[in-house]
Write a protein that holds these residues in place. Structure first.
Motif, PDB file in Angstrom:
ATOM      1  N   HIS A 191       0.845  -1.186   0.000  1.00  0.00           N
ATOM      2  CA  HIS A 191       0.000   0.000   0.000  1.00  0.00           C
ATOM      3  C   HIS A 191       0.884   1.240   0.000  1.00  0.00           C
ATOM      4  CE1 HIS A 191      -3.010   2.973   1.158  1.00  0.00           C
ATOM      5  NE2 HIS A 191      -3.940   2.067   0.922  1.00  0.00           N
ATOM      6  N   SER A 192       0.497   2.228  -0.772  1.00  0.00           N
ATOM      7  CA  SER A 192       1.278   3.471  -0.802  1.00  0.00           C
ATOM      8  C   SER A 192       1.361   4.061   0.593  1.00  0.00           C
ATOM      9  CB  SER A 192       0.620   4.475  -1.752  1.00  0.00           C
ATOM     10  OG  SER A 192       0.624   3.987  -3.078  1.00  0.00           O
ATOM     11  N   GLY A 193       2.565   4.512   0.964  1.00  0.00           N
ATOM     12  CA  GLY A 193       2.776   5.081   2.287  1.00  0.00           C
ATOM     13  C   GLY A 193       3.189   4.075   3.343  1.00  0.00           C
ATOM     14  N   ARG A 194       3.237   2.794   3.000  1.00  0.00           N
ATOM     15  CA  ARG A 194       3.634   1.774   3.962  1.00  0.00           C
ATOM     16  C   ARG A 194       5.117   1.890   4.274  1.00  0.00           C
ATOM     17  NH1 ARG A 194       7.286  -3.024   3.585  1.00  0.00           N
ATOM     18  NH2 ARG A 194       6.520  -4.540   5.087  1.00  0.00           N
ATOM     19  N   LEU A 195       5.460   1.867   5.547  1.00  0.00           N
ATOM     20  CA  LEU A 195       6.852   1.871   5.979  1.00  0.00           C
ATOM     21  C   LEU A 195       7.216   0.481   6.478  1.00  0.00           C
ATOM     22  CD1 LEU A 195       7.169   5.238   7.936  1.00  0.00           C
ATOM     23  CD2 LEU A 195       7.866   4.746   5.600  1.00  0.00           C
ATOM     24  N   GLY A 196       8.324  -0.037   6.010  1.00  0.00           N
ATOM     25  CA  GLY A 196       8.768  -1.352   6.430  1.00  0.00           C
ATOM     26  C   GLY A 196       9.702  -1.291   7.619  1.00  0.00           C
ATOM     27  N   HIS A 197      10.298  -2.418   7.936  1.00  0.00           N
ATOM     28  CA  HIS A 197      11.148  -2.523   9.124  1.00  0.00           C
ATOM     29  C   HIS A 197      12.434  -1.717   9.010  1.00  0.00           C
ATOM     30  CE1 HIS A 197      12.950  -5.437   6.414  1.00  0.00           C
ATOM     31  NE2 HIS A 197      14.015  -5.475   7.173  1.00  0.00           N
ATOM     32  N   SER A 198      12.873  -1.423   7.779  1.00  0.00           N
ATOM     33  CA  SER A 198      14.119  -0.666   7.610  1.00  0.00           C
ATOM     34  C   SER A 198      14.068   0.669   8.333  1.00  0.00           C
ATOM     35  CB  SER A 198      14.384  -0.414   6.117  1.00  0.00           C
ATOM     36  OG  SER A 198      14.755  -1.603   5.472  1.00  0.00           O
ATOM     37  N   CYS A 199      12.894   1.275   8.369  1.00  0.00           N
ATOM     38  CA  CYS A 199      12.765   2.617   8.954  1.00  0.00           C
ATOM     39  C   CYS A 199      12.598   2.597  10.466  1.00  0.00           C
ATOM     40  CB  CYS A 199      11.568   3.342   8.336  1.00  0.00           C
ATOM     41  SG  CYS A 199      11.695   3.625   6.567  1.00  0.00           S
ATOM     42  N   VAL A 200      12.370   1.435  11.038  1.00  0.00           N
ATOM     43  CA  VAL A 200      12.044   1.352  12.461  1.00  0.00           C
ATOM     44  C   VAL A 200      13.305   1.095  13.277  1.00  0.00           C
ATOM     45  CG1 VAL A 200      10.673   0.171  14.216  1.00  0.00           C
ATOM     46  CG2 VAL A 200       9.733   0.519  11.916  1.00  0.00           C
ATOM     47  N   TYR A 201      13.558   1.974  14.230  1.00  0.00           N
ATOM     48  CA  TYR A 201      14.732   1.895  15.089  1.00  0.00           C
ATOM     49  C   TYR A 201      14.768   0.549  15.804  1.00  0.00           C
ATOM     50  CZ  TYR A 201      18.095   3.593  18.633  1.00  0.00           C
ATOM     51  OH  TYR A 201      19.176   3.785  19.450  1.00  0.00           O
ATOM     52  N   GLY A 202      15.809  -0.233  15.537  1.00  0.00           N
ATOM     53  CA  GLY A 202      15.982  -1.509  16.209  1.00  0.00           C
ATOM     54  C   GLY A 202      15.488  -2.709  15.431  1.00  0.00           C
ATOM     55  N   SER A 203      14.704  -2.495  14.401  1.00  0.00           N
ATOM     56  CA  SER A 203      14.134  -3.632  13.672  1.00  0.00           C
ATOM     57  C   SER A 203      14.968  -4.028  12.462  1.00  0.00           C
ATOM     58  CB  SER A 203      12.702  -3.311  13.226  1.00  0.00           C
ATOM     59  OG  SER A 203      11.870  -3.086  14.336  1.00  0.00           O
ATOM     60  N   GLY A 204      15.346  -3.033  11.641  1.00  0.00           N
ATOM     61  CA  GLY A 204      16.072  -3.333  10.416  1.00  0.00           C
ATOM     62  C   GLY A 204      17.566  -3.440  10.584  1.00  0.00           C
ATOM     63  N   THR A 205      18.100  -2.756  11.591  1.00  0.00           N
ATOM     64  CA  THR A 205      19.553  -2.710  11.746  1.00  0.00           C
ATOM     65  C   THR A 205      19.919  -2.352  13.176  1.00  0.00           C
ATOM     66  OG1 THR A 205      21.562  -1.710  10.835  1.00  0.00           O
ATOM     67  CG2 THR A 205      19.667  -0.285  11.039  1.00  0.00           C
ATOM     68  N   TRP A 206      21.111  -2.787  13.592  1.00  0.00           N
ATOM     69  CA  TRP A 206      21.618  -2.417  14.914  1.00  0.00           C
ATOM     70  C   TRP A 206      23.125  -2.588  14.942  1.00  0.00           C
ATOM     71  CZ3 TRP A 206      18.809   0.048  18.418  1.00  0.00           C
ATOM     72  CH2 TRP A 206      19.366   0.266  19.684  1.00  0.00           C
ATOM     73  N   SER A 207      23.836  -1.606  15.508  1.00  0.00           N
ATOM     74  CA  SER A 207      25.291  -1.665  15.692  1.00  0.00           C
ATOM     75  C   SER A 207      25.607  -1.135  17.072  1.00  0.00           C
ATOM     76  CB  SER A 207      26.019  -0.825  14.633  1.00  0.00           C
ATOM     77  OG  SER A 207      25.828  -1.365  13.340  1.00  0.00           O
ATOM     78  N   GLU A 208      26.304  -1.941  17.875  1.00  0.00           N
ATOM     79  CA  GLU A 208      26.595  -1.516  19.251  1.00  0.00           C
ATOM     80  C   GLU A 208      27.909  -2.123  19.714  1.00  0.00           C
ATOM     81  OE1 GLU A 208      24.495  -1.421  23.702  1.00  0.00           O
ATOM     82  OE2 GLU A 208      23.412  -2.203  21.972  1.00  0.00           O
ATOM     83  N   ARG A 209      28.650  -1.317  20.463  1.00  0.00           N
ATOM     84  CA  ARG A 209      29.913  -1.741  21.067  1.00  0.00           C
ATOM     85  C   ARG A 209      29.774  -1.636  22.579  1.00  0.00           C
ATOM     86  NH1 ARG A 209      34.973   2.339  21.339  1.00  0.00           N
ATOM     87  NH2 ARG A 209      36.480   1.048  22.479  1.00  0.00           N
ATOM     88  N   ARG A 210      30.255  -2.656  23.292  1.00  0.00           N
ATOM     89  CA  ARG A 210      30.135  -2.635  24.745  1.00  0.00           C
ATOM     90  C   ARG A 210      31.464  -3.039  25.370  1.00  0.00           C
ATOM     91  NH1 ARG A 210      25.098  -5.581  27.574  1.00  0.00           N
ATOM     92  NH2 ARG A 210      24.023  -4.233  26.062  1.00  0.00           N
TER      93      ARG A 210
END
Length: 337
Positions: A191-210
């Protein structure tokens, strides 16, 4: 397009995947190999956005209204910066715009709230204002996308039996900092205007150093960089990349990372939801370092490539039969780098 790259002496490990696929195509893995030689997450995604076989940039799936609406994200372990664009239709390389949003100091300099995601006309205006190459929406529509639109519109096949979101991850072995990113045209007939997981913080990608405190005031470090592909709504509900990263980084018992991921997939993924991901994980203590590459999915084919510390690029053609009688209806592969 030339397939020649000059060998780099960078300490950057990088991995690229070509998206969850319903059918085997060896050329996709070779394109991933080529993208791995570019040296960074941004440049790797830019390469894939030029190739119409991939569902991103030129070649993106069409919406139900026969339009292109791209999305992309970028994340860095440095300051946990994140940027994403969605429903953007006039930019050749949405992944570049996403990275620019993540790292642009414009808002901070003016004491304004720094946005994580820009969509639609706002994202397009931002891209034009910051001199990214602009095009007409029609220039992003490939012949393959038109054919796919007609096929699925008339036959009404399952919308997830096509190529999906592409992604890239990297870790710098000197600094232990990481980057990750995705680029996607979304699902076919969305549907036009649909946002997928890529745009959602934590869903499409994550990079972290601890960093961890060890006995005798010693320190160890662990970094994870992960990106996902597949059924976006299910990935969002599972908080897919961030939750996997949290479990990996919280582990103090030395559990195999593949087993940590297996437990997550069993607990959190909805039955029937298609997913895929790649991850790089680095552990460092004094001069010792271990590096692991993982690829996991429940689609028929997930092409990927990794450039390791020896600067050699390895291609992975990961295949899975969803109808196979396995305890888990997914595949996890792990490789020491």
């Amino acid at each position: 397009m030339s397939r020649t790259r000059n060998k780099s002496e960078t300490t950057e490990l990088i991995a690229v995947h070509g998206g969850a696929c319903a059918k085997y195509d060896a050329s996709l893995a070779e394109d991933c190999r080529f993208a791995c030689g570019t040296g960074s997450v941004e440049s790797a995604l830019t390469d894939l956005e030029r190739i119409e076989k991939f569902n991103c940039g030129f070649g993106s799936h069409l919406t139900i209204d026969q339009e292109v609406e791209c999305e992309a994200s970028y994340m860095s372990s440095r300051n946990m910066s994140f940027g994403a664009v969605g429903a953007i239709s006039n930019v050749f390389h949405p992944s570049r715009v996403a990275r620019h949003i993540a790292e642009n100091p414009w808002w901070k300099q003016r004491r304004l709230l720094h946005p994580l995601i820009l969509v639609g006309r706002g994202a397009e205006k931002y891209a034009q204002k910051n001199d990214f190459p602009i095009c007409s929406p029609e220039e992003l529509i490939s012949n393959a996308a038109k054919d796919s639109y007609e096929k699925y519109l008339h036959k009404m096949l399952h919308p997830y039996d096509t190529h999906d979101t592409v992604g890239a991850v990297s870790i710098n072995t000197n600094t232990m900092e990481a980057e990750s990113g995705t680029s996607s045209g979304g699902i076919v007939l969305k549907h036009s205007g649909r946002l997928g997981h890529s745009c959602v913080y934590g869903s499409g990608t994550w990079s972290e150093r601890r960093q961890y405190v060890e006995p005798f005031e010693e320190f160890s470090e662990r970094t994870i960089s992960i990106c996902s592909t597949g059924h976006g709504e299910s990935l969002v509900k599972a908080d897919f990349c961030r939750e996997i990263a949290k479990r990996v980084l919280d582990d103090e018992e030395g559990i195999l990372y593949s087993e940590i991921i297996r437990e997550f997939l069993r607990e959190k993924m909805e039955p029937g939801a298609r997913f895929g991901a790649i991850a790089l994980i680095a552990d460092k203590f004094k001069e010792r370092m271990s590096l692991e590459f993982l690829i996991f999915h429940n689609c028929r084919y997930l092409p990927a490539a990794v450039r390791g510390r020896d600067n050699q690029i390895r291609v992975f053609e990961s295949k899975f039969d969803p109808d196979s009688c396995t305890d888990d209806k997914f595949l996890i592969e792990s490789f020491r780098m």
